[in-house]
Design an enzyme around this catalytic site. Structure first.
Site, PDB file in Angstrom:
ATOM      1  N   SER A 104       0.813  -1.206   0.000  1.00 16.94           N
ATOM      2  CA  SER A 104       0.000   0.000   0.000  1.00 16.94           C
ATOM      3  C   SER A 104       0.854   1.266   0.000  1.00 16.94           C
ATOM      4  CB  SER A 104      -0.957  -0.039   1.198  1.00 16.94           C
ATOM      5  OG  SER A 104      -1.894   0.992   1.145  1.00 16.94           O
ATOM      6  N   ASP A 246      -2.303   6.127  -3.385  1.00 18.19           N
ATOM      7  CA  ASP A 246      -1.156   5.484  -2.756  1.00 18.19           C
ATOM      8  C   ASP A 246      -0.693   4.341  -3.655  1.00 18.19           C
ATOM      9  OD1 ASP A 246      -3.430   3.972  -2.322  1.00 18.19           O
ATOM     10  OD2 ASP A 246      -2.813   3.264  -0.353  1.00 18.19           O
ATOM     11  N   ASP A 250      -5.855   2.026  -3.321  1.00 18.62           N
ATOM     12  CA  ASP A 250      -7.119   1.782  -2.622  1.00 18.62           C
ATOM     13  C   ASP A 250      -7.549   3.025  -1.848  1.00 18.62           C
ATOM     14  OD1 ASP A 250      -5.318   1.721  -0.516  1.00 18.62           O
ATOM     15  OD2 ASP A 250      -6.062  -0.154   0.345  1.00 18.62           O
TER      16      ASP A 250
END
EC number: 5.4.2.10
Length: 452
Positions: A104, A246, A250
């Site tokens: 992430s 990012d 998400d």
């Protein structure tokens, strides 16, 4: 062995904490557990596997694919795509397992393995615990049952995933984006191709930054955790708005035409009003977390929209939405879930819907986001304390009561234990930033003296 799964999969430094052996073993264990849980329903199972562009994702993808195929699972390898794309394709293709390799917003040395169940939903805690148990049993000597011959899984590159996901994004938009100029910061991540393509197909004029991943530069000074480049680019190009993702896309934060940040709470406020107007905001309710800005709560109350607050973490937001049938939820950090169109936070979808609202109303992002006034928020981390005593310390309880009395209805105090470190987070909101700083500082001192 400590718990491998955190709040969002298994994550750590690639090739140190997260090794090829671990990724392979977890994938085999996941196949066995989901088969036992009845997810395969008597048919030959299929998995969708995707990754972000980190260099370590290449060998970790190979390990995951090998583990699944060795357990008799057919694998559709979709390559570099966002996490929400893997979740969507898992559901759309009727796959039994989805696997995303990403850390992430973390820096490049990290990576992670995230599993999705049939339908593209995150695994329940009990399934994650069972996967860990089965993995550990094998690691300490219990052998796997292994298919042979025609029983082993087959591996296919599913190149149609990109276009299918982009078509899905365009298909759910209420209107086109013609006439808008948008700057997209892709964080050199998984949406570097998807997001510009989707915005362009929707009619926007697109300027991209942070869209040249080399495997090493993901999240490096760009994206949703570093908005400086996007602020400057929006002003330089005279754009209507900027969107920042990012590494696995998400989440979504935005920047208005003047270069001012529009955070997840403000995005939720804009989308909540748009969805209510369209009759899509079920029960006139939006879901946030206890960290949602007080200004968001005040704005929603004023507009006649109920705010349900959960523990911090998008998985808790999603659990509440699914349990109560709510359509919209998210976090200040930019994880926004539109449950009618996604099973997880989708930064590209969020950005498209925000832009669509601007195009439909003819109002600027600054004007739309002005529906809520962000209260100044001060957060202090107090390390090296006994966090388990936060709820039982009478000294701390008295200090919190005094602080809340001082702040009145225009402020708020929140003390949270860190889930991974020996520290307590002190958060104070107030109409005046200096008052928020003063109250937070005093409370931090009491936390140190009472719990140190």
């Amino acid at each position: 062995m400590g718990r491998l799964f955190g709040t969002d999969g298994v994550r750590g430094v690639a090739n140190a904490d997260l090794t090829a052996e671990l990724a392979l073993g977890l994938s085999v264990a996941a196949a066995h557990v989901l088969a036992e849980a009845g997810s395969f329903e008597g048919h030959r199972p299929t998995a969708v596997v995707g990754r972000d562009p980190r260099a370590s994702g290449e060998f970790l993808e190979a390990a995951v694919v090998a583990g699944l195929a060795s357990a008799g699972v057919d694998v559709l390898r979709v390559g570099v795509l966002p996490t929400p794309a893997v979740a969507y394709l898992t559901g759309a293709l009727g796959a039994d397992i989805g696997v995303m390799l990403s850390a992430s917003h973390n820096a490049m040395p990290d990576n992670g393995v995230k599993f999705f169940a049939r339908g593209g939903h995150k695994l329940a805690d009990e399934l994650e615990d069972r996967i860990e148990t089965v993995y550990e049993q094998h690691r300490t000597g219990e052998p796997w049952s292994r298919p042979t011959g025609a029983g082993v899984g087959r591996v296919t590159d599913y190149t149609e995933g990109f276009d299918r996901y982009v078509a899905h994004l365009i298909g759910v938009l209420p209107n086109r984006l013609d006439g808008l100029k948008v700057v997209l910061d892709e964080a050199h991540g998984a949406a570097s191709r998807v997001s510009p393509e989707a915005f362009a197909r929707a009619g926007a004029e697109v300027v991209t930054i942070g869209a040249a991943p080399d495997g090493l530069n993901i999240n490096d000074g760009c994206g949703s955790t570093h908005l400086g480049l996007l602020r400057a680019a929006v002003v330089e190009h005279g754009a209507d708005l900027g969107i920042a993702h990012d590494g696995d896309a998400d989440r979504c934060l935005a920047v208005d035409a003047a270069g001012e940040e529009v955070d997840g709470d403000q995005i939720l406020a804009v989308l909540a009003l748009a969805m209510r107007e369209a009759g899509q905001l079920r029960k006139d309710t939006v879901v946030g977390t206890v960290m949602s800005n007080l200004g968001f709560k005040i704005a929603m109350e004023r507009e006649g929209i109920q705010l349900v607050q959960t523990a911090v973490g998008d998985r808790y937001v999603l659990e509440s939405m699914k349990a109560e049938g709510f359509a919209l939820g998210g976090e200040q950090s930019g994880h926004v879930i539109v449950l009618d169109h996604a099973t997880t936070g989708d930064g590209t979808l969020t950005g498209l819907m925000l832009a669509a609202r601007i195009a439909a109303t003819g109002r600027s992002l600054a004007e739309l986001a002005g529906v809520m006034e962000r209260m100044p928020q001060v957060l202090i981390n107090v390390p090296d304390v006994d966090k388990s005593r936060v709820a039982t310390s009478s000294e701390l309880a008295t200090a919190v009561t005094d602080a809340e009395r001082e702040l009145g209805s225009t402020g708020r105090v929140l003390l949270r234990q860190s889930g991974t470190e020996p520290l307590v987070r002190v958060m104070v909101e107030a109409a005046d930033i200096e008052q928020a700083r003063a109250v937070a500082g005093r409370l931090a001192d009491v936390v140190k003296s009472a719990l140190g």
